[in-house]
Design a protein around this motif. Structure first.
Motif, PDB file in Angstrom:
ATOM      1  N   ASP A  45       0.838  -1.194   0.000  1.00 21.97           N
ATOM      2  CA  ASP A  45       0.000   0.000   0.000  1.00 21.97           C
ATOM      3  C   ASP A  45       0.878   1.252   0.000  1.00 21.97           C
ATOM      4  OD1 ASP A  45       0.841   0.512   2.647  1.00 21.97           O
ATOM      5  OD2 ASP A  45      -0.879  -0.521   3.501  1.00 21.97           O
ATOM      6  N   ILE A  46       0.267   2.413   0.136  1.00 19.20           N
ATOM      7  CA  ILE A  46       1.002   3.685   0.010  1.00 19.20           C
ATOM      8  C   ILE A  46       1.301   4.312   1.363  1.00 19.20           C
ATOM      9  CG2 ILE A  46       0.029   4.097  -2.265  1.00 19.20           C
ATOM     10  CD1 ILE A  46      -1.860   6.151  -0.984  1.00 19.20           C
ATOM     11  N   GLU A  47       0.998   3.579   2.456  1.00 19.85           N
ATOM     12  CA  GLU A  47       1.244   4.096   3.802  1.00 19.85           C
ATOM     13  C   GLU A  47       2.561   3.557   4.343  1.00 19.85           C
ATOM     14  OE1 GLU A  47      -0.810   6.316   4.967  1.00 19.85           O
ATOM     15  OE2 GLU A  47      -2.198   6.063   3.281  1.00 19.85           O
ATOM     16  N   ASP A  48       3.317   4.417   5.033  1.00 21.33           N
ATOM     17  CA  ASP A  48       4.578   3.991   5.634  1.00 21.33           C
ATOM     18  C   ASP A  48       4.301   3.273   6.947  1.00 21.33           C
ATOM     19  OD1 ASP A  48       7.245   3.672   6.291  1.00 21.33           O
ATOM     20  OD2 ASP A  48       7.426   5.660   7.192  1.00 21.33           O
ATOM     21  N   ASP A  49       4.739   2.032   7.034  1.00 22.90           N
ATOM     22  CA  ASP A  49       4.600   1.249   8.256  1.00 22.90           C
ATOM     23  C   ASP A  49       5.962   1.209   8.940  1.00 22.90           C
ATOM     24  OD1 ASP A  49       4.339  -0.626  10.249  1.00 22.90           O
ATOM     25  OD2 ASP A  49       3.248  -2.086   9.035  1.00 22.90           O
ATOM     26  N   PRO A  50       6.116   1.899  10.073  1.00 23.19           N
ATOM     27  CA  PRO A  50       7.434   1.980  10.726  1.00 23.19           C
ATOM     28  C   PRO A  50       7.933   0.654  11.278  1.00 23.19           C
ATOM     29  CG  PRO A  50       5.727   2.927  12.140  1.00 23.19           C
ATOM     30  CD  PRO A  50       5.077   2.642  10.818  1.00 23.19           C
ATOM     31  N   THR A  51       7.077  -0.360  11.352  1.00 28.49           N
ATOM     32  CA  THR A  51       7.499  -1.644  11.924  1.00 28.49           C
ATOM     33  C   THR A  51       8.179  -2.556  10.910  1.00 28.49           C
ATOM     34  OG1 THR A  51       5.389  -2.760  11.479  1.00 28.49           O
ATOM     35  CG2 THR A  51       5.573  -1.512  13.550  1.00 28.49           C
ATOM     36  N   ILE A  52       8.116  -2.196   9.613  1.00 25.97           N
ATOM     37  CA  ILE A  52       8.729  -3.021   8.577  1.00 25.97           C
ATOM     38  C   ILE A  52       9.515  -2.134   7.617  1.00 25.97           C
ATOM     39  CG2 ILE A  52       6.988  -4.845   8.673  1.00 25.97           C
ATOM     40  CD1 ILE A  52       5.662  -3.573   6.223  1.00 25.97           C
ATOM     41  N   ASN A  53      10.244  -2.770   6.718  1.00 23.45           N
ATOM     42  CA  ASN A  53      11.066  -2.037   5.759  1.00 23.45           C
ATOM     43  C   ASN A  53      10.278  -1.778   4.469  1.00 23.45           C
ATOM     44  OD1 ASN A  53      13.364  -0.837   4.659  1.00 23.45           O
ATOM     45  ND2 ASN A  53      14.151  -2.773   3.860  1.00 23.45           N
ATOM     46  N   ASP A  54       9.057  -1.251   4.598  1.00 24.50           N
ATOM     47  CA  ASP A  54       8.244  -1.054   3.399  1.00 24.50           C
ATOM     48  C   ASP A  54       8.676   0.150   2.579  1.00 24.50           C
ATOM     49  OD1 ASP A  54       7.376   0.890   5.168  1.00 24.50           O
ATOM     50  OD2 ASP A  54       5.242   0.639   4.692  1.00 24.50           O
ATOM     51  N   GLU A  55       9.527   1.017   3.141  1.00 24.31           N
ATOM     52  CA  GLU A  55       9.999   2.165   2.359  1.00 24.31           C
ATOM     53  C   GLU A  55      10.866   1.733   1.185  1.00 24.31           C
ATOM     54  OE1 GLU A  55      12.829   1.699   5.926  1.00 24.31           O
ATOM     55  OE2 GLU A  55      10.665   1.665   5.558  1.00 24.31           O
ATOM     56  N   ALA A  56      11.332   0.478   1.210  1.00 24.59           N
ATOM     57  CA  ALA A  56      12.130  -0.039   0.099  1.00 24.59           C
ATOM     58  C   ALA A  56      11.265  -0.650  -0.993  1.00 24.59           C
ATOM     59  CB  ALA A  56      13.118  -1.083   0.606  1.00 24.59           C
ATOM     60  N   SER A  57       9.939  -0.656  -0.808  1.00 26.59           N
ATOM     61  CA  SER A  57       9.066  -1.206  -1.844  1.00 26.59           C
ATOM     62  C   SER A  57       9.016  -0.254  -3.037  1.00 26.59           C
ATOM     63  CB  SER A  57       7.650  -1.412  -1.301  1.00 26.59           C
ATOM     64  OG  SER A  57       6.992  -0.174  -1.117  1.00 26.59           O
ATOM     65  N   PRO A  58       8.798  -0.774  -4.250  1.00 21.77           N
ATOM     66  CA  PRO A  58       8.784   0.087  -5.439  1.00 21.77           C
ATOM     67  C   PRO A  58       7.771   1.233  -5.360  1.00 21.77           C
ATOM     68  CG  PRO A  58       8.910  -2.203  -6.099  1.00 21.77           C
ATOM     69  CD  PRO A  58       8.673  -2.198  -4.625  1.00 21.77           C
ATOM     70  N   ILE A  59       6.607   0.977  -4.767  1.00 17.31           N
ATOM     71  CA  ILE A  59       5.599   2.045  -4.671  1.00 17.31           C
ATOM     72  C   ILE A  59       6.073   3.147  -3.733  1.00 17.31           C
ATOM     73  CG2 ILE A  59       3.295   2.578  -3.762  1.00 17.31           C
ATOM     74  CD1 ILE A  59       2.255   0.066  -5.041  1.00 17.31           C
ATOM     75  N   MET A  60       6.640   2.779  -2.587  1.00 21.49           N
ATOM     76  CA  MET A  60       7.077   3.787  -1.618  1.00 21.49           C
ATOM     77  C   MET A  60       8.300   4.555  -2.100  1.00 21.49           C
ATOM     78  SD  MET A  60       4.882   3.835   0.753  1.00 21.49           S
ATOM     79  CE  MET A  60       5.720   4.816   2.012  1.00 21.49           C
ATOM     80  N   GLU A  61       9.039   3.993  -3.047  1.00 18.90           N
ATOM     81  CA  GLU A  61      10.198   4.697  -3.593  1.00 18.90           C
ATOM     82  C   GLU A  61       9.801   5.758  -4.613  1.00 18.90           C
ATOM     83  OE1 GLU A  61      12.660   1.556  -5.070  1.00 18.90           O
ATOM     84  OE2 GLU A  61      13.780   1.366  -3.183  1.00 18.90           O
ATOM     85  N   MET A  62       8.541   5.756  -5.016  1.00 22.21           N
ATOM     86  CA  MET A  62       8.056   6.736  -5.990  1.00 22.21           C
ATOM     87  C   MET A  62       7.705   8.056  -5.312  1.00 22.21           C
ATOM     88  SD  MET A  62       5.662   4.398  -8.419  1.00 22.21           S
ATOM     89  CE  MET A  62       6.396   3.138  -9.457  1.00 22.21           C
ATOM     90  N   ALA A  63       7.585   9.108  -6.130  1.00 13.77           N
ATOM     91  CA  ALA A  63       7.156  10.401  -5.612  1.00 13.77           C
ATOM     92  C   ALA A  63       5.788  10.244  -4.962  1.00 13.77           C
ATOM     93  CB  ALA A  63       7.091  11.428  -6.736  1.00 13.77           C
ATOM     94  N   GLU A  64       5.580  10.918  -3.843  1.00 10.77           N
ATOM     95  CA  GLU A  64       4.361  10.738  -3.060  1.00 10.77           C
ATOM     96  C   GLU A  64       3.102  10.985  -3.888  1.00 10.77           C
ATOM     97  OE1 GLU A  64       2.516  12.160   1.260  1.00 10.77           O
ATOM     98  OE2 GLU A  64       4.535  12.769   0.624  1.00 10.77           O
ATOM     99  N   GLY A  65       3.156  11.928  -4.813  1.00 11.91           N
ATOM    100  CA  GLY A  65       1.989  12.260  -5.615  1.00 11.91           C
ATOM    101  C   GLY A  65       1.598  11.193  -6.619  1.00 11.91           C
ATOM    102  N   LEU A  66       2.508  10.243  -6.888  1.00 14.53           N
ATOM    103  CA  LEU A  66       2.240   9.185  -7.864  1.00 14.53           C
ATOM    104  C   LEU A  66       1.741   7.899  -7.232  1.00 14.53           C
ATOM    105  CD1 LEU A  66       5.420   9.533 -10.141  1.00 14.53           C
ATOM    106  CD2 LEU A  66       3.120  10.422 -10.591  1.00 14.53           C
ATOM    107  N   ARG A  67       1.944   7.755  -5.928  1.00 17.47           N
ATOM    108  CA  ARG A  67       1.736   6.457  -5.283  1.00 17.47           C
ATOM    109  C   ARG A  67       0.298   5.954  -5.383  1.00 17.47           C
ATOM    110  NH1 ARG A  67       5.073   7.914   0.221  1.00 17.47           N
ATOM    111  NH2 ARG A  67       7.140   8.148  -0.764  1.00 17.47           N
ATOM    112  N   ALA A  68      -0.656   6.805  -5.110  1.00 21.95           N
ATOM    113  CA  ALA A  68      -2.054   6.367  -5.094  1.00 21.95           C
ATOM    114  C   ALA A  68      -2.487   5.874  -6.467  1.00 21.95           C
ATOM    115  CB  ALA A  68      -2.962   7.497  -4.620  1.00 21.95           C
TER     116      ALA A  68
END
Length: 366
Positions: A45-68
């Motif tokens: 999903d497009i939400e940052d979960d601080p308990t996991i390394n989801d910021e390394a996912s392809p969606i989270m690596e994109m500009a915030e305006g593109l994620r949704a």
């Protein structure tokens, strides 16, 4: 790949012929259900979960305006594929879909509620895994076809040989239920990757296979003729030791005995199929195998195995260049391609002959 597509078409025609085979009295009729597995390639999903390394996912690596927008397109791609798997014969989306590379239950809820899938009223079985990237396994099931009796998540505990530290990876999902009254257990897998090389990472997959074997043995201890389906992205071919030796999966159905496992994807690898690609090589990492009672030879009532397939239609493949005829994946070179996944789904048909008793039940249900 053309060979794979041709073989798939031939399987469909052969099935259609067999499904209406004439006897001396009347044509036999069968119910057909599709059981599938699909690696959804980083469905985050497009939400940052601080308990996991989801910021390394392809969606989270994109500009915030593109994620949704990318997230919705990704859901559409996954839903488009799932509703088509096996539908040319079963005339509907799969009854059971094992999945992996999903971030959480929320993404599965968004998927089953997508306009392309909502009509099938899928239920969800999912548990959060300890995987550091936050990727889990899950299972979708049509509530009209399958009733869950119990489910569990089995933890795979492995350690890094050099450091002695635990390597956190995906749990194995175990779901037992009734497919139109026929009791079947499903084990959904995503075994440890080949990161660091096949040989170095091999013990992790052997350990995953050993956990699968332990689960199968425990189910057999309750019922020696348990119908059990093992599915997943194993990160090993069906000819690797994890499958051939640890699971003792058999290539030839005539060699399968009670409490043994049959793997049709051993032959499919030999026939040139592939479910995923790395550099210039194709692999059959995605597999569905099952225990003896699902074979005709077991003479069991209820659903039984008919055939296995790789879902690799042209719309899911690259059309040109070096990667022609390989998987058209969702993400490449830091961006969203508009594609699907780096894996093709796999699926099997389960069939059950319609009896006079079934006809009476259908009439009484109207």
């Amino acid at each position: 790949m053309r060979k794979n597509l041709l073989l798939s078409v031939l399987c469909v025609f052969a099935f259609a012929k067999a499904i209406t085979a004439q006897t001396s009295e009347k044509a036999k009729q069968y119910k057909v259900k599709t059981v599938a597995f699909y690696n959804l390639e980083n469905l985050f999903d497009i939400e940052d979960d601080p308990t996991i390394n989801d910021e390394a996912s392809p969606i989270m690596e994109m500009a915030e305006g593109l994620r949704a927008d990318v997230y919705q397109k990704k859901l559409t791609s996954m839903a488009r594929v799932i509703r088509k798997i096996g539908a040319d014969v079963s005339q509907s989306a799969p009854s059971i879909v094992g999945v992996c590379e999903v971030e959480n239950r929320k993404v599965l809820e968004d998927l089953v509620n997508h306009p392309l899938l909502i009509e099938f009223d899928y239920g969800i079985e999912h548990y959060d895994s300890p995987d550091r990237r936050g990727i889990d396994t899950g299972m979708l099931y049509k509530k009209s076809d399958f009733k869950v009796l119990n489910s569990d998540s089995r933890e795979l505990i492995i350690y890094d040989k050099s450091s002695g530290k635990r390597k956190y990876t995906r749990d194995q999902l175990v779901v037992t239920g009734e497919l139109e009254g026929d009791k079947i257990s499903f084990i959904v897998n995503h075994w440890p990757s080949r990161s660091g090389g096949e040989q170095k990472s091999r013990p992790g997959r052997v350990a995953a296979a050993a956990l699968n074997k332990k689960i199968v043995d425990s189910l057999h201890s309750v019922d020696a003729m348990s119908k059990i389906v093992i599915m997943g992205d194993l990160n090993d071919d069906p000819t690797n030791d994890s499958v051939l030796v640890t699971l003792n999966a058999q290539k030839d159905r005539e060699d399968v005995r009670p409490q043994m496992i049959y793997n049709p994807y051993i032959q499919m690898l030999k026939d040139g199929f592939a479910t995923t690609f790395y550099r210039d090589a194709g692999f059959v990492f995605d597999q569905i195998m099952f225990t003896y009672p699902l074979l005709n030879e077991a003479n069991q009532e209820g659903y039984r195995y008919y055939n296995a397939n790789v879902f690799n239609p042209s719309f899911m493949t690259n059309k040109r260049g070096r990667w022609k005829n390989t998987t058209l994946r969702s993400f490449a070179d830091g961006g969203f391609t508009g594609g699907f996944s780096d894996h093709f789904p796999v699926y099997v048909y389960l069939v059950k002959e319609i009896t006079d008793a079934d006809d009476m039940k259908v009439s009484s249900d109207k």
